[in-house]
Every structure is written in C-alpha cells, then in structure tokens.
Design an enzyme around this catalytic site. Structure first.
Site, PDB file in Angstrom:
ATOM      1  N   ARG A 223      26.867  56.500  26.473  1.00  0.00           N
ATOM      2  CA  ARG A 223      25.788  56.736  27.024  1.00  0.00           C
ATOM      3  C   ARG A 223      25.641  56.154  27.526  1.00  0.00           C
ATOM      4  NH1 ARG A 223      23.624  55.405  20.871  1.00  0.00           N
ATOM      5  NH2 ARG A 223      23.143  56.947  19.961  1.00  0.00           N
ATOM      6  N   ASP A 270      47.746  41.237  41.231  1.00  0.00           N
ATOM      7  CA  ASP A 270      46.851  40.426  41.587  1.00  0.00           C
ATOM      8  C   ASP A 270      47.823  38.931  41.108  1.00  0.00           C
ATOM      9  OD1 ASP A 270      44.571  39.459  41.488  1.00  0.00           O
ATOM     10  OD2 ASP A 270      43.770  39.829  39.602  1.00  0.00           O
ATOM     11  N   LEU A 304      41.989  34.783  31.862  1.00  0.00           N
ATOM     12  CA  LEU A 304      42.783  35.498  32.805  1.00  0.00           C
ATOM     13  C   LEU A 304      42.188  35.357  34.597  1.00  0.00           C
ATOM     14  CD1 LEU A 304      43.577  39.029  31.246  1.00  0.00           C
ATOM     15  CD2 LEU A 304      45.240  36.655  31.101  1.00  0.00           C
TER      16      LEU A 304
END
Length: 380
Positions: A223, A270, A304
């Site tokens: 939605r 990263d 993390l």
C-alpha cells in the site's frame, strides 16, 4: 609493453586470449597476435580485468576518513590495492559542520599524495538524514540541508566533494537537490523513512543513486511502496549494493538486479576501518564497534556498522551465488560505479587511452596482482 592472458574483461565482453597493449601508463588495443619483436608480460592462466572502483568506503586497514588525517587516506589508498580497488571515493559519516569541513581540506591535501588507489572524489554520507534510520551514524548531527554549508564544503574541497547523500523527507530537499546538481554533485538518497512519492520527487529533482539499497530505508509495502519500492521502480537511477552476505540476503540481491538490471547496480563495500584487520574492538565515527564472525556491529545494540567487505570478494560472491556471470559482476564493481559518477571516460574499464589501472585474477576470481598506470603495485 604487452600483456598476455587467457582472457580480458571489457564492460560487455570477454576477449579470449591475445595481448593487451600498455603504453606510457595507458591502455592500448587488444590484439590477437603479438607484433613481431615485441616483449610481453606473461599472465597465461590468468584473466585481466579493470581495477575496481569503490564509491562508498569509510576506511580500511585501521584508517578512517573521519580521522581527518592525510596519513589515513594514504593508508587506505595503499592497502585497498590488495582488494582489487584502483579508484575510490573516501566516504565521510554524519558529523558537525566543522569536522566535515576538515575532511574536505584533508582530502584535497591527500589527493595528490596517495600512491595507490586513486581518489576520484569525496562522498558525504550525511549529515542530512532522518533519525529513524540513523544506522551507525550520530543522530545529534542530523539536520535539514543547507546550501550555505554545501558552498563552504565545496570551497574547502576545491570541488573534490562530488557525491552527497540525503533523506528525501527532510525539509527543503527538492530545492537542495536542484542546487547541488547545478554545482555538479551526484546526489544519493538513503538513511530515510521517505514515502514513495517523496523519493520520486527527489529523483525528479535530480537525485540518481540509492545508498546501500535495502539498508537504512523504509521497506516495501503493497500500500506504500516506500524507499525500496522507489529503488525498484524509478528508472535511470543506480542502486549501491553490499554483497557480503550479511547486509542483504542473496535472493534480495537477485531481485534487485532483476529490477534494476546489471547496468544500474553498483557494488560497494561500505567498509570501515576494521577491513583487512583482525577481529576485535574498533570505532566507527564516534561509536564503539565489535568485529567478529565476518561483521562489524555497534556494541550498543548489535546493529550492522558498515562492513569489513573487500570489493573483490563482493564480486566473487555475486558469481558464486549464481546472480551474474563474471563480466556482469566485474562491470557492477568497475564500469557501473564509474558511470554513477560520470567518470566512465576516466576509469572503470579497459579502453584505449584510459589509465592502465587493472587487476590480474585467477579464473575463480582470486586476486593475483594490481596495476596502477601500468605499474604493478600489489602482488599477492
């Protein structure tokens, strides 16, 4: 000189056998046969691929961009060669204005000093994020975007600041993106709870990259498609992707590649300062981190905190997970990252006239050697 190898990896092609010319530190043409009387460097049994380009890396080998030291960037430049990386964007975390301004000044100083992987720009991952998806970044510094701050950072970096990540729902985002694009920046979207329509408006204003897709963003709901829905559905945008097996499940990686196509997924690490180091205690930004079992996690809550991934291993994972072939996997770690920055005519591919930055791989994608400007700078 000429290089002999079993295969040469181009962006969309693998040339079998033959010889690659390297002249004055730049690539020449690929030839099926060696010109008479010419010497060659023999890499029979190996493959030659372009040097990898990590467009999102915070640190490596105990060094961190947020150290605000030229020496730290020199260490990163040298040690990243062992990961197959020949170009990178030093990546800053969310911080106060003054600290980021110092990162700009130090990065300019380091750019011409580094002897290994080349600094191709500077990336600010923040500070204009939302607290809900702060990740391993300090929410006390998160704020609405400021053109005045950007102007000062651009001046201090002498134009080296070329990529900046923001959250679309922040006040003034559309106007800021328009301004940043006029200044030549690549704008990324992430660490965000934005709705689909907010993300769409940011892309329409000029944002083109998604910060580590799936991580640090509102998920997909039927939605309200959210940020992940926007990553999937908005064309002409690029998704950063961490393929360490911890940040994103391989099946989710596969879905993303199917949605975006291999030409619009950029493999990143990263990576934080513990990359290439032993397990133990480290700091990311201002937060204590524990590195063990292949991950870096905040001591406070176990979230993390960046990764310890080597980009060459991200490439290998993608192939081992049967998500892409070798040409596609290497393209996502070299040519596509360069393209996200508009640098595909400078680096990220084997092409006549480009700087001869390349890696030597075994057929099972283990790194044998790294070359920069035609000179061997790392030997496994």
């Amino acid at each position: 000189m000429y290089i002999k190898a079993d295969a040469f990896i181009y962006p969309y092609d693998k040339k079998e056998g033959g010889y690659l010319e390297v002249r004055d530190g730049r690539f020449g043409e690929w030839l099926e046969t060696l010109p008479a009387g010419e010497d060659f460097l023999d890499y029979t049994g190996y493959w030659i691929a372009p040097g990898l380009f990590d467009t999102h890396v915070h640190g490596y080998a105990g060094a961190d961009v947020m150290d605000c030291k030229c020496e730290s960037l020199e260490i990163m430049s040298e040690k990243l060669l062992s990961t197959g990386v020949t170009s990178f964007l030093p990546t800053a975390l969310t911080a106060d204005f003054e600290t980021l301004d110092e990162v700009c000044r130090i990065s300019v100083e380091a750019k011409d000093k580094v002897k290994g992987a080349k600094i191709q720009g500077l990336y600010f991952e923040g500070p204009y994020f939302t607290e809900k998806y702060k990740g391993a970044q300090n929410p006390s510094y998160m704020r609405n975007p400021s053109e005045e701050e950007l102007d000062q950072w651009l001046a201090s970096s002498q134009g080296l600041l070329t990529k900046m990540a923001i959250a679309p729902e922040r006040e003034g985002t559309v106007e800021f993106i328009t301004y940043a694009k006029e200044k030549g920046l690549v704008v990324a979207l992430g660490h965000s709870d934005a709705r689909y329509d907010e993300a769409k408006k940011a892309v329409e204003a000029g944002a083109s990259v998604w910060v580590h897709a799936y991580n640090g963003m509102r998920g997909l709901n039927h939605r309200e498609p959210g940020m992940v829905g926007a990553v999937y559905n908005l064309p002409n945008t690029y998704a950063e992707l961490i393929c360490d097996g911890y940040h994103v499940h391989p099946s989710a990686c596969e879905i993303l590649m199917e949605q975006k196509g291999y030409d619009h997924v950029a493999l990143i690490t990263d990576c934080m300062s513990a990359g290439g180091m032993q397990d133990g205690d480290y700091i990311l930004g201002e937060f204590p981190v524990i590195v063990e079992n292949g991950t870096a996690r905040l001591k406070s809550n176990g979230s993390l905190a960046g990764s310890i991934l080597k980009l060459k291993d991200g490439v290998k994972h993608v192939v081992e997970w049967d998500l892409a072939d070798v040409v596609e996997a290497i393209r996502m770690a070299s040519y596509v990252p360069a393209k996200t920055m508009g640098l595909e005519d400078t680096c990220g591919q084997i092409k006549s006239g480009h700087a001869a930055d390349f890696i030597v791989l075994t057929p099972d994608l283990e790194l044998k050697a790294t070359f920069v400007d035609g000179e061997k700078v790392f030997d496994a």
